[in-house]
Design a protein around this motif. Structure first.
Motif, PDB file in Angstrom:
ATOM      1  N   VAL A 563       4.528   3.579  13.695  1.00  0.00           N
ATOM      2  CA  VAL A 563       3.090   3.329  13.664  1.00  0.00           C
ATOM      3  C   VAL A 563       2.722   2.098  14.495  1.00  0.00           C
ATOM      4  CG1 VAL A 563       2.765   4.507  11.463  1.00  0.00           C
ATOM      5  CG2 VAL A 563       3.201   2.050  11.477  1.00  0.00           C
ATOM      6  N   LYS A 564       3.579   1.076  14.477  1.00  0.00           N
ATOM      7  CA  LYS A 564       3.282  -0.114  15.279  1.00  0.00           C
ATOM      8  C   LYS A 564       3.328   0.199  16.767  1.00  0.00           C
ATOM      9  CE  LYS A 564       6.036  -3.361  13.616  1.00  0.00           C
ATOM     10  NZ  LYS A 564       6.586  -4.716  13.370  1.00  0.00           N
ATOM     11  N   SER A 565       4.209   1.110  17.175  1.00  0.00           N
ATOM     12  CA  SER A 565       4.285   1.483  18.590  1.00  0.00           C
ATOM     13  C   SER A 565       3.022   2.190  19.057  1.00  0.00           C
ATOM     14  CB  SER A 565       5.502   2.385  18.835  1.00  0.00           C
ATOM     15  OG  SER A 565       5.307   3.678  18.283  1.00  0.00           O
ATOM     16  N   LYS A 566       2.238   2.670  18.106  1.00  0.00           N
ATOM     17  CA  LYS A 566       0.978   3.360  18.423  1.00  0.00           C
ATOM     18  C   LYS A 566      -0.230   2.450  18.255  1.00  0.00           C
ATOM     19  CE  LYS A 566       3.315   7.147  18.947  1.00  0.00           C
ATOM     20  NZ  LYS A 566       3.504   7.755  20.296  1.00  0.00           N
ATOM     21  N   GLY A 567       0.034   1.170  17.979  1.00  0.00           N
ATOM     22  CA  GLY A 567      -1.071   0.240  17.786  1.00  0.00           C
ATOM     23  C   GLY A 567      -1.691   0.299  16.408  1.00  0.00           C
ATOM     24  N   LEU A 568      -0.978   0.899  15.446  1.00  0.00           N
ATOM     25  CA  LEU A 568      -1.462   1.008  14.080  1.00  0.00           C
ATOM     26  C   LEU A 568      -0.678   0.053  13.179  1.00  0.00           C
ATOM     27  CD1 LEU A 568      -1.509   4.922  13.812  1.00  0.00           C
ATOM     28  CD2 LEU A 568      -3.324   3.429  14.663  1.00  0.00           C
ATOM     29  N   TYR A 569      -1.171  -0.152  11.971  1.00  0.00           N
ATOM     30  CA  TYR A 569      -0.395  -0.916  11.000  1.00  0.00           C
ATOM     31  C   TYR A 569       0.023   0.002   9.861  1.00  0.00           C
ATOM     32  CZ  TYR A 569      -4.881  -1.371   8.436  1.00  0.00           C
ATOM     33  OH  TYR A 569      -6.065  -1.126   7.783  1.00  0.00           O
ATOM     34  N   LEU A 570       1.083  -0.389   9.173  1.00  0.00           N
ATOM     35  CA  LEU A 570       1.637   0.419   8.094  1.00  0.00           C
ATOM     36  C   LEU A 570       0.813   0.250   6.827  1.00  0.00           C
ATOM     37  CD1 LEU A 570       3.904   2.260   7.014  1.00  0.00           C
ATOM     38  CD2 LEU A 570       5.235   0.192   6.524  1.00  0.00           C
ATOM     39  N   TYR A 571       0.534   1.368   6.179  1.00  0.00           N
ATOM     40  CA  TYR A 571      -0.248   1.385   4.939  1.00  0.00           C
ATOM     41  C   TYR A 571       0.414   2.384   4.003  1.00  0.00           C
ATOM     42  CZ  TYR A 571      -4.585   1.843   2.077  1.00  0.00           C
ATOM     43  OH  TYR A 571      -5.522   1.855   1.062  1.00  0.00           O
ATOM     44  N   GLY A 572       0.564   2.024   2.740  1.00  0.00           N
ATOM     45  CA  GLY A 572       1.183   2.943   1.796  1.00  0.00           C
ATOM     46  C   GLY A 572       0.965   2.506   0.367  1.00  0.00           C
ATOM     47  N   TRP A 573       1.593   3.229  -0.540  1.00  0.00           N
ATOM     48  CA  TRP A 573       1.544   2.870  -1.953  1.00  0.00           C
ATOM     49  C   TRP A 573       2.438   1.668  -2.210  1.00  0.00           C
ATOM     50  CZ3 TRP A 573      -2.369   4.927  -4.329  1.00  0.00           C
ATOM     51  CH2 TRP A 573      -2.858   6.174  -3.912  1.00  0.00           C
ATOM     52  N   GLU A 574       2.300   1.079  -3.382  1.00  0.00           N
ATOM     53  CA  GLU A 574       2.956  -0.194  -3.696  1.00  0.00           C
ATOM     54  C   GLU A 574       4.463  -0.169  -3.472  1.00  0.00           C
ATOM     55  OE1 GLU A 574       3.322   0.442  -8.513  1.00  0.00           O
ATOM     56  OE2 GLU A 574       1.394  -0.113  -7.650  1.00  0.00           O
ATOM     57  N   GLU A 575       5.097   1.009  -3.676  1.00  0.00           N
ATOM     58  CA  GLU A 575       6.544   1.085  -3.547  1.00  0.00           C
ATOM     59  C   GLU A 575       7.026   0.738  -2.141  1.00  0.00           C
ATOM     60  OE1 GLU A 575       5.604   4.241  -6.760  1.00  0.00           O
ATOM     61  OE2 GLU A 575       4.620   3.296  -5.058  1.00  0.00           O
ATOM     62  N   VAL A 576       6.155   0.905  -1.139  1.00  0.00           N
ATOM     63  CA  VAL A 576       6.525   0.547   0.234  1.00  0.00           C
ATOM     64  C   VAL A 576       6.889  -0.934   0.314  1.00  0.00           C
ATOM     65  CG1 VAL A 576       5.669   0.365   2.608  1.00  0.00           C
ATOM     66  CG2 VAL A 576       5.129   2.383   1.243  1.00  0.00           C
ATOM     67  N   ALA A 589      12.937  -4.829  -9.811  1.00  0.00           N
ATOM     68  CA  ALA A 589      12.218  -4.639  -8.552  1.00  0.00           C
ATOM     69  C   ALA A 589      11.482  -5.912  -8.174  1.00  0.00           C
ATOM     70  CB  ALA A 589      11.231  -3.478  -8.664  1.00  0.00           C
ATOM     71  N   ILE A 590      11.556  -6.269  -6.902  1.00  0.00           N
ATOM     72  CA  ILE A 590      10.883  -7.456  -6.386  1.00  0.00           C
ATOM     73  C   ILE A 590      10.143  -7.096  -5.108  1.00  0.00           C
ATOM     74  CG2 ILE A 590      12.632  -9.031  -7.347  1.00  0.00           C
ATOM     75  CD1 ILE A 590      13.789  -9.228  -4.456  1.00  0.00           C
ATOM     76  N   PRO A 591       9.158  -7.912  -4.699  1.00  0.00           N
ATOM     77  CA  PRO A 591       8.531  -7.677  -3.394  1.00  0.00           C
ATOM     78  C   PRO A 591       9.588  -7.737  -2.286  1.00  0.00           C
ATOM     79  CG  PRO A 591       7.183  -9.152  -4.698  1.00  0.00           C
ATOM     80  CD  PRO A 591       8.467  -8.974  -5.453  1.00  0.00           C
ATOM     81  N   ASN A 592       9.549  -6.764  -1.415  1.00  0.00           N
ATOM     82  CA  ASN A 592      10.529  -6.674  -0.331  1.00  0.00           C
ATOM     83  C   ASN A 592      10.181  -7.678   0.769  1.00  0.00           C
ATOM     84  OD1 ASN A 592      12.351  -5.955   1.608  1.00  0.00           O
ATOM     85  ND2 ASN A 592      11.645  -3.838   1.828  1.00  0.00           N
ATOM     86  N   PRO A 593      11.034  -8.650   1.032  1.00  0.00           N
ATOM     87  CA  PRO A 593      10.716  -9.652   2.062  1.00  0.00           C
ATOM     88  C   PRO A 593      10.687  -9.073   3.478  1.00  0.00           C
ATOM     89  CG  PRO A 593      12.960  -9.946   1.275  1.00  0.00           C
ATOM     90  CD  PRO A 593      12.336  -8.930   0.381  1.00  0.00           C
ATOM     91  N   ASP A 594      11.254  -7.876   3.673  1.00  0.00           N
ATOM     92  CA  ASP A 594      11.362  -7.309   5.021  1.00  0.00           C
ATOM     93  C   ASP A 594      10.008  -7.101   5.682  1.00  0.00           C
ATOM     94  OD1 ASP A 594      14.010  -7.270   4.434  1.00  0.00           O
ATOM     95  OD2 ASP A 594      14.256  -5.084   4.514  1.00  0.00           O
ATOM     96  N   PHE A 595       9.004  -6.666   4.914  1.00  0.00           N
ATOM     97  CA  PHE A 595       7.710  -6.315   5.497  1.00  0.00           C
ATOM     98  C   PHE A 595       6.615  -7.330   5.195  1.00  0.00           C
ATOM     99  CE2 PHE A 595       9.394  -1.825   4.597  1.00  0.00           C
ATOM    100  CZ  PHE A 595      10.016  -1.757   5.836  1.00  0.00           C
ATOM    101  N   ALA A 596       6.941  -8.338   4.395  1.00  0.00           N
ATOM    102  CA  ALA A 596       5.930  -9.337   4.025  1.00  0.00           C
ATOM    103  C   ALA A 596       5.439 -10.071   5.267  1.00  0.00           C
ATOM    104  CB  ALA A 596       6.508 -10.327   3.025  1.00  0.00           C
ATOM    105  N   GLY A 597       4.152 -10.332   5.314  1.00  0.00           N
ATOM    106  CA  GLY A 597       3.583 -11.065   6.441  1.00  0.00           C
ATOM    107  C   GLY A 597       3.437 -10.261   7.708  1.00  0.00           C
ATOM    108  N   GLN A 598       3.609  -8.927   7.630  1.00  0.00           N
ATOM    109  CA  GLN A 598       3.511  -8.071   8.818  1.00  0.00           C
ATOM    110  C   GLN A 598       2.242  -7.211   8.814  1.00  0.00           C
ATOM    111  OE1 GLN A 598       6.951  -5.891  10.192  1.00  0.00           O
ATOM    112  NE2 GLN A 598       8.364  -7.187   9.064  1.00  0.00           N
TER     113      GLN A 598
END
Length: 853
Positions: A563-576, A589-598
């Motif tokens: 999605v980023k390669s298309k100029g979009l941002y990722l959007y999903g349900w909380e589990e993402v 379960a904890i917030p995933n640091p991989d996508f935080a701040g993106q």
């Protein structure tokens, strides 16, 4: 009669006689009367309920001992381990089950009845929980299904049938319970109410009025030309003639001036109407406020003139993201109904339409190059299920003529996009993945099978979404055992890329901007992928993937790249945004640091009181995720209005009437969370240890969203019933500033302020907004509340949740009509009193009864 005609008649008679002798099955299945009724919840102290099917053979023919099945949908898992001696249950897939004879069944002779007990998981409370969509199939005609219409659901009336557990103390919505709830509501004179909805930031009435008439003209800044045309068309509906638009000064002016992008001012005086804004969106919202300022009756037909009260308004929204999600995948809504819904959203300044278009039970948007998605995934029925169509689900029945079937062509979708864009509404399509994806998985399986037969192996495998040799065993919350995309397979990403590309192309063709596509992420069942050869191969190639939990981050990492390669941002349900780990030897379960701040956006829904994730939205926002508050406790419109057998809807997250979205406090929603979903008062230390929203976290709350999932929405009328008036509570909370009661620290003072504000709100929607919606855009079939009533000292006292609605009653056992006696004051009539609430058009709600001995 001539000889030729006689011979034809005799021939026809002979044919009928011959055919009659050859009839395989003389029994008409609809001569079997079927009833279903609840016996008790909390069966034997377990998380199960006990109910009974009753079959009565009213035919002249016997129901055979074997060779038939009765299929039905049920939103609960049936305990199939029970030893049934005559008939038994089998789970097919999803919510589809069937009843089949056992070897001990000797048939059902004419005029004989029998019972079949059923034990199922959890509980059954209202009519929507009952078995539905029944149909009959003979074994020797497996593709022919007969819809069973001689079926009755026996209403539950006793506490043991409705209370879910021993701890379920939420009151059943009797007239007395409703009356006591309504007692706090004051009847406020209409002239004392704010006449614009949602509540503006600043609002002052003045003594002047403006008369809209055939001589009204519109002038607009060139940047607001589309909005001027829109206003002219809207006023044409009211006045029968569209006001002219010119560059010279009109009696209605749309002026441009510097201010925030969605802000506006609205001035109405005897000399004219002036709407000022800096953007077309701001001008549009000024127009919506003008429309709600007009009397509700203005929309009832062509008016010679309409008096608009004088006001000075300065306004801007609290949240820039004011969203509504509509599920059209589980049950379909037509393009026309979607367009009307967009008009209702626009009127109340909702600016995001989250379009839940794909699910296990349906794929609703045409994707060029992948026709199977709608040809197979867009319809449901029994014949050739899983080949020509998906199987019946959610009451859809054996053929594809119900709300279970339907899709939007590319042209339809483009029309929806343009219509929404003209109303300053962003449409965000949702592609559920990797779970909740059975419609896609099965459709691509059908594509694979077709192309394999044609010898096109490489093309067949191009978009395949499951490993054909996967032996994994799982069951989703909805009962599906094959509804998850295999994220180990490269073809899954080829599919995602294809769908994303086609959606981007569709938006481009529509001339509408696209910022994001919702990529799902909800409820992947445990057990998925564990025995997938594709997973084993990926593990060998990528040692960092230790187990199936790691596939989650692998999948969304790749989807994020797409999605980023298309100029979009990722959007999903909380589990993402979540990562599974361990804490003190237990899963955590904890917030995933991989996508935080993106700039990853999440719909956070799980705040079910008692499940332990009540503060999840705040934890994710504090961790750096962009959060759209979508809590089930307050904003799931598919939750039942009340605890009542006739209030269809789910309730796993609690009951949601209009008060729940209205009372929602976005930045501190635990503050006024006082009870769990069973009605039990929470301990004073309930919020201890729960994470609060930091100032930084507040900047990551982008907005709030109301959601309407469609498991129980089998018609447009039912959709409108569940939508309104709940949407009005959402609109108020999304647009208006924080009310005083939400920030007052003293609990007693806060409760007093809330009671006063609640009275004002229900008066406004009862006397202005719902009457308006009775006419606006052809009329909306909102829920009319049931009457509250109590017998006190021999007097019948009645009230209603929404002042302005009329209560009528009878004392002779007849159903109240628009000509029945109107309730105006307590009365002493004896007997069974039937009460019914009516709207301005004479449409009645559900009748309730009280007994005055």
């Amino acid at each position: 009669m001539n000889k030729h005609v006689i011979s034809l008649a005799l021939f026809a008679g002979l044919c009928y006689s011959t055919n009659a002798q050859q009839v395989k099955h003389p029994l008409n299945p609809n001569d079997i009367k079927i009833k279903w009724g609840m016996m008790e919840n909390n069966y034997k102290g377990q998380g199960k309920y006990f109910s009974v099917f009753t079959f009565i053979n009213n035919s002249k023919h016997e129901l055979p001992a074997k060779g038939w099945s009765i299929y039905f949908n049920l939103p609960r898992g049936i305990d199939t381990s029970v030893a049934y001696d005559r008939l038994k249950y089998e789970h097919v897939n999803g919510d589809l089950n069937r009843i089949v004879p056992t070897s001990g069944f000797i048939g059902l002779k004419p005029k004989i009845g029998m019972d079949l007990e059923m034990i199922a998981s959890d509980w059954s409370l209202n009519r929507a929980d009952a078995p539905s969509g029944l149909y009959f199939v003979w074994d020797d005609e497996p593709q022919t299904a007969i819809a069973l219409t001689n079926y009755e659901i026996v209403a539950s009336t006793k506490a043991v049938q409705i209370n879910r557990t021993k701890t379920d103390i939420a009151p059943i919505a009797t007239p007395e319970v409703v009356y006591n709830r309504n007692k706090v509501i004051e009847d406020i004179p209409a002239n004392k109410l704010t006449k614009v909805f949602p509540t503006p930031l600043e609002y002052v009435e003045n003594a002047g009025t403006f008369l809209l008439s055939a001589s009204t003209t519109i002038s607009a800044d060139p940047d607001f030309s589309k909005e001027a045309t829109y206003l002219s068309n809207e006023l044409k509906v009211v006045l029968g003639k569209a006001p002219s638009i010119s560059t010279s000064k009109g009696t209605i002016e749309l002026r441009k001036a510097a201010m925030d992008k969605e802000a506006y001012t609205l001035s109405v005086s005897s000399s004219g109407i002036i709407i000022t804004a800096s953007t077309p969106a701001g001008a549009f919202y000024g127009i919506q406020s003008l429309k709600t300022l007009m009397p509700a009756t203005a929309w009832s037909g062509n008016q010679k003139s309409v008096v608009v009260p004088g006001v000075e308004i300065k306004d801007a929204p609290r949240f820039g993201w004011r969203a509504f999600m509509l599920d059209v995948a589980r049950n379909f809504q037509t393009k026309e109904e979607v367009l009307k819904t967009l008009d209702w959203l626009a009127l109340y300044k909702i600016n995001v339409f989250h379009f839940h278009c794909t699910e296990d039970e349906g794929w609703r948007i045409e994707i060029p190059g992948l026709p199977e998605l709608t040809e197979v995934g867009g319809k449901r029925g029994h014949k050739n299920a899983n080949i020509d169509q998906l199987p019946p689900s959610f009451t859809s029945g054996p053929d594809n003529s119900t709300a279970g079937s339907g899709f939007y062509t590319k042209a339809d979708f483009i029309e929806i996009l343009k219509y929404a864009n003209d109303r300053h509404i962003k449409v965000i399509p949702e592609i559920e993945s990797p779970g909740h994806a059975r419609a896609a998985v099965q459709s691509m399986q059908v594509r694979y099978d077709r192309l394999i037969k044609q010898g096109q192996k490489a093309e067949a495998e191009k978009y395949l979404l499951r490993d054909l040799n996967d032996k994994s065993v799982h069951s989703s919350v909805q009962g599906w055992n094959d509804n998850v995309m295999d994220v180990s397979m490269p073809s899954t990403y080829t599919f995602i890329q294809k769908v994303v590309d086609e959606l981007i192309a569709t938006y481009k063709e529509a001339g509408v901007p696209l910022e994001t596509i919702h990529m799902g992420g909800d409820e992947v069942p445990s057990g998925s992928w564990e025995k997938s050869p594709a997973f084993a191969k990926l593990q060998q190639e990528n040692p960092a993937i230790k187990n199936t939990n790691d596939l989650w981050y692998y999948y969304y990492g790749k989807v994020n790249e797409i999605v980023k390669s298309k100029g979009l941002y990722l959007y999903g349900w909380e589990e993402v945004g979540m990562r599974k780990t361990m804490l003190d030897g237990a899963a955590h379960a904890i917030p995933n640091p991989d996508f935080a701040g993106q700039n990853v956006h999440l719909d956070v829904w799980n705040n079910v009181i008692g499940w332990g994730a009540e503060d999840l939205a705040y934890r994710l926002a504090n961790a750096g995720y962009k959060v759209v508050l979508s809590p089930v406790s307050n904003l799931y419109f598919d939750m039942s209005y009340d605890k009542d057998f006739e209030e269809q809807g789910y309730y796993w997250g609690g009951f949601v009437d209009v008060d729940k979205p209205y009372s929602f406090i976005p930045f501190d929603y635990l503050k006024n969370t006082k009870q769990d979903k069973m009605g039990n008062t929470l301990a004073s230390n309930f919020t201890q240890g729960k994470e609060r929203l930091t100032d930084l976290g507040k900047t990551n709350i982008v907005g709030i969203q109301g959601l309407l999932f469609a498991e129980t929405i089998t018609s447009a009328e039912r959709m409108e019933y569940m939508l309104m008036p709940k949407l009005l509570g959402l609109a108020e909370r999304a647009w208006a500033k924080d009310p005083e009661w939400s920030t007052e620290k003293d609990e007693a003072k806060s409760n007093g302020l809330y009671a006063k504000a609640w009275s004002d709100f229900v008066n406004r929607i009862g006397k202005r907004e719902l009457p308006r919606l009775s006419y606006y855009k052809g009329g909306l079939r909102y829920r009319i509340p049931t009457a509250g009533a109590i017998v006190e000292n021999g007097m019948v006292r009645v009230n209603v949740q929404l002042p302005g609605f009329i209560v009528r009653y009878t004392t002779n056992g007849a159903e109240p009509t628009v000509t029945s006696k109107q309730y105006n004051a307590p009365f002493s009539d004896k007997g069974t009193i039937k009460l019914r609430v009516f709207d301005v058009k004479g449409r009645g709600g559900r009748t309730v009864e009280v007994l005055n001995k």
